[in-house]
Design a protein around this motif. Sequence first.
Motif, PDB file in Angstrom:
ATOM      1  N   ALA A 291       0.821  -1.213   0.000  1.00  0.00           N
ATOM      2  CA  ALA A 291       0.000   0.000   0.000  1.00  0.00           C
ATOM      3  C   ALA A 291       0.853   1.260   0.000  1.00  0.00           C
ATOM      4  N   ALA A 292       2.013   1.194   0.661  1.00  0.00           N
ATOM      5  CA  ALA A 292       2.891   2.360   0.733  1.00  0.00           C
ATOM      6  C   ALA A 292       3.809   2.484  -0.473  1.00  0.00           C
ATOM      7  N   GLY A 293       3.842   1.444  -1.308  1.00  0.00           N
ATOM      8  CA  GLY A 293       4.764   1.458  -2.438  1.00  0.00           C
ATOM      9  C   GLY A 293       6.212   1.362  -2.008  1.00  0.00           C
ATOM     10  N   GLY A 294       6.464   0.693  -0.893  1.00  0.00           N
ATOM     11  CA  GLY A 294       7.808   0.588  -0.349  1.00  0.00           C
ATOM     12  C   GLY A 294       8.415  -0.772  -0.572  1.00  0.00           C
ATOM     13  N   PRO A 295       9.623  -0.975  -0.038  1.00  0.00           N
ATOM     14  CA  PRO A 295      10.305  -2.262  -0.212  1.00  0.00           C
ATOM     15  C   PRO A 295       9.580  -3.390   0.493  1.00  0.00           C
ATOM     16  N   ALA A 296       9.694  -4.580  -0.061  1.00  0.00           N
ATOM     17  CA  ALA A 296       9.043  -5.757   0.515  1.00  0.00           C
ATOM     18  C   ALA A 296       9.655  -6.088   1.867  1.00  0.00           C
ATOM     19  N   PRO A 297       8.861  -6.698   2.751  1.00  0.00           N
ATOM     20  CA  PRO A 297       9.378  -7.043   4.078  1.00  0.00           C
ATOM     21  C   PRO A 297      10.526  -8.045   4.006  1.00  0.00           C
ATOM     22  N   VAL A 298      11.368  -8.004   5.033  1.00  0.00           N
ATOM     23  CA  VAL A 298      12.454  -8.962   5.208  1.00  0.00           C
ATOM     24  C   VAL A 298      12.135  -9.806   6.441  1.00  0.00           C
ATOM     25  N   VAL A 299      12.048 -11.104   6.262  1.00  0.00           N
ATOM     26  CA  VAL A 299      11.805 -12.017   7.383  1.00  0.00           C
ATOM     27  C   VAL A 299      13.157 -12.363   7.991  1.00  0.00           C
ATOM     28  N   THR A 300      13.346 -11.989   9.272  1.00  0.00           N
ATOM     29  CA  THR A 300      14.682 -12.014   9.863  1.00  0.00           C
ATOM     30  C   THR A 300      14.978 -13.239  10.719  1.00  0.00           C
ATOM     31  N   GLY A 301      13.958 -13.893  11.238  1.00  0.00           N
ATOM     32  CA  GLY A 301      14.194 -14.967  12.197  1.00  0.00           C
ATOM     33  C   GLY A 301      14.541 -14.478  13.585  1.00  0.00           C
ATOM     34  N   GLU A 302      14.683 -13.157  13.755  1.00  0.00           N
ATOM     35  CA  GLU A 302      14.939 -12.605  15.083  1.00  0.00           C
ATOM     36  C   GLU A 302      13.707 -12.796  15.968  1.00  0.00           C
ATOM     37  N   PHE A 303      13.890 -12.646  17.273  1.00  0.00           N
ATOM     38  CA  PHE A 303      12.766 -12.837  18.192  1.00  0.00           C
ATOM     39  C   PHE A 303      12.970 -11.981  19.427  1.00  0.00           C
ATOM     40  N   ARG A 304      11.866 -11.767  20.133  1.00  0.00           N
ATOM     41  CA  ARG A 304      11.879 -11.123  21.450  1.00  0.00           C
ATOM     42  C   ARG A 304      11.230 -12.108  22.417  1.00  0.00           C
ATOM     43  N   ALA A 331      -7.918  -4.699   5.006  1.00  0.00           N
ATOM     44  CA  ALA A 331      -7.417  -4.162   3.738  1.00  0.00           C
ATOM     45  C   ALA A 331      -7.657  -2.656   3.649  1.00  0.00           C
ATOM     46  N   ASP A 332      -8.865  -2.213   3.997  1.00  0.00           N
ATOM     47  CA  ASP A 332      -9.164  -0.780   3.972  1.00  0.00           C
ATOM     48  C   ASP A 332      -8.355  -0.034   5.023  1.00  0.00           C
ATOM     49  N   GLY A 333      -8.232  -0.634   6.200  1.00  0.00           N
ATOM     50  CA  GLY A 333      -7.475   0.012   7.262  1.00  0.00           C
ATOM     51  C   GLY A 333      -6.010   0.176   6.912  1.00  0.00           C
ATOM     52  N   ILE A 334      -5.418  -0.849   6.308  1.00  0.00           N
ATOM     53  CA  ILE A 334      -4.019  -0.775   5.909  1.00  0.00           C
ATOM     54  C   ILE A 334      -3.824   0.270   4.816  1.00  0.00           C
ATOM     55  N   ALA A 335      -4.735   0.311   3.851  1.00  0.00           N
ATOM     56  CA  ALA A 335      -4.618   1.292   2.769  1.00  0.00           C
ATOM     57  C   ALA A 335      -4.605   2.715   3.314  1.00  0.00           C
ATOM     58  N   GLU A 336      -5.417   2.983   4.334  1.00  0.00           N
ATOM     59  CA  GLU A 336      -5.423   4.301   4.965  1.00  0.00           C
ATOM     60  C   GLU A 336      -4.162   4.513   5.787  1.00  0.00           C
ATOM     61  N   PHE A 337      -3.814   3.507   6.601  1.00  0.00           N
ATOM     62  CA  PHE A 337      -2.704   3.650   7.539  1.00  0.00           C
ATOM     63  C   PHE A 337      -1.371   3.824   6.823  1.00  0.00           C
ATOM     64  N   ALA A 338      -1.224   3.260   5.633  1.00  0.00           N
ATOM     65  CA  ALA A 338       0.031   3.340   4.892  1.00  0.00           C
ATOM     66  C   ALA A 338       0.429   4.775   4.591  1.00  0.00           C
ATOM     67  N   HIS A 339      -0.541   5.681   4.542  1.00  0.00           N
ATOM     68  CA  HIS A 339      -0.263   7.075   4.205  1.00  0.00           C
ATOM     69  C   HIS A 339      -0.712   8.054   5.288  1.00  0.00           C
ATOM     70  N   ALA A 340      -1.196   7.542   6.407  1.00  0.00           N
ATOM     71  CA  ALA A 340      -1.708   8.417   7.459  1.00  0.00           C
ATOM     72  C   ALA A 340      -0.560   9.047   8.243  1.00  0.00           C
ATOM     73  N   ALA A 341      -0.834  10.190   8.835  1.00  0.00           N
ATOM     74  CA  ALA A 341       0.156  10.850   9.675  1.00  0.00           C
ATOM     75  C   ALA A 341       0.395  10.065  10.950  1.00  0.00           C
ATOM     76  N   LEU A 342       1.651   9.983  11.373  1.00  0.00           N
ATOM     77  CA  LEU A 342       2.001   9.353  12.643  1.00  0.00           C
ATOM     78  C   LEU A 342       2.274  10.442  13.686  1.00  0.00           C
ATOM     79  N   ARG A 343       2.253  10.035  14.935  1.00  0.00           N
ATOM     80  CA  ARG A 343       2.551  10.955  16.023  1.00  0.00           C
ATOM     81  C   ARG A 343       4.065  11.144  16.164  1.00  0.00           C
ATOM     82  N   GLY A 344       4.449  12.346  16.581  1.00  0.00           N
ATOM     83  CA  GLY A 344       5.858  12.608  16.838  1.00  0.00           C
ATOM     84  C   GLY A 344       6.340  11.935  18.098  1.00  0.00           C
TER      85      GLY A 344
END
Length: 344
Positions: A291-304, A331-344
């Motif tokens: 939705a953001a037109g950004g790079p595909a995710p990287v699956v790292t195998g890291e954990f917390r 799907a609708d929520g992600i489409a909005e969130f991909a471009h929504a303003a975040l808090r500082g």
Amino acid sequence: MTGGAGFIGTHVVAALQDAGHHVSVVDCGHPGAHRVPLPDTVAGVPVHRADLRDRDAVTGVLAGVDVVVHQAALVGLGADLDDLPEYVGCNDLGTAVLLAGMARAGIHRLVLASSMVVYGEGAYTCPRHGAIRPAPRTVADLATGRFEPACPRCGHTLAPGLVDEDAPLDPRSVYAATKVAQEHLTAAWSRQTGGTVVALRYHNVYGPGMPRDTPYSGVAAIFRSALEAGRAPRVFEDGGQRRDFVHVRDVAAANLAAVTATGTGTGWHAYNIASGRPATIGELATGLARAAGGPAPVVTGEFRLGDVRHVVAAPARAATELGFRARVGLADGIAEFAHAALRG
């Protein structure tokens, strides 16, 4: 409204205002939630700066109040165990001081922002032993890529299911332990005062105004911040962790329903606040990246170690007793969130 200038709080304040309620907003401006100074107003309502650990400040802000909506909390897994005293102070001592003040002021209704983290791992079934609680995952298993919980009796991989509000509480992080303590404190307050508590166990909340990437952020904000910076979202484990992502506007609607619900009666009541449509962490990251037109995710195998594998909710009780059903699809929520303003 405590925590009324925070991510979820601002949406709840707006929903209450739109419904005709007279809202008083209290927030301490904790740096774990606010990187910039508190605003003067939220949805046109003045923001009162007060720390809930301060008895005199709490007494002052409760004057004339009928219902308390308690959103204020330090959230997330934090940086490390040095955060433990601050989590307990903000979340549990703050709640205790608030409850004592409510008792003095004669306020008998509380809406508590709780969390799905109180469950620890979700509901599981073993093909040999039926419904069963998995043991906490170990560093040794996680480090070798054994992410799925196993049956503690036979070692067979467990099948995840829906967790309902009657599931046992099993906190597996400091934050989770403080949320369980909040639930226990409010239950004791309810018994002693005859008051009503509606505890809303939020599942993974996301949406506009979410904080940027911090140790206290949710995974959606971490992915969104990475994409905003042109980086690929880093997905921990194998990305197969199942969650229920619920939009913040739906969470605000749940709070409005909890404030006005008449079917709960007195006493203490818990409700899953979830969409009822689970997704994996990997699916969230992929959808956001697309939705953001950004790079595909990287699956790292890291954990917390404090993370759990699967927590998926049964939302039926909230629908039946509060009349709440989530409306925003992922799907609708992600489409909005991909471009929504975040808090500082």
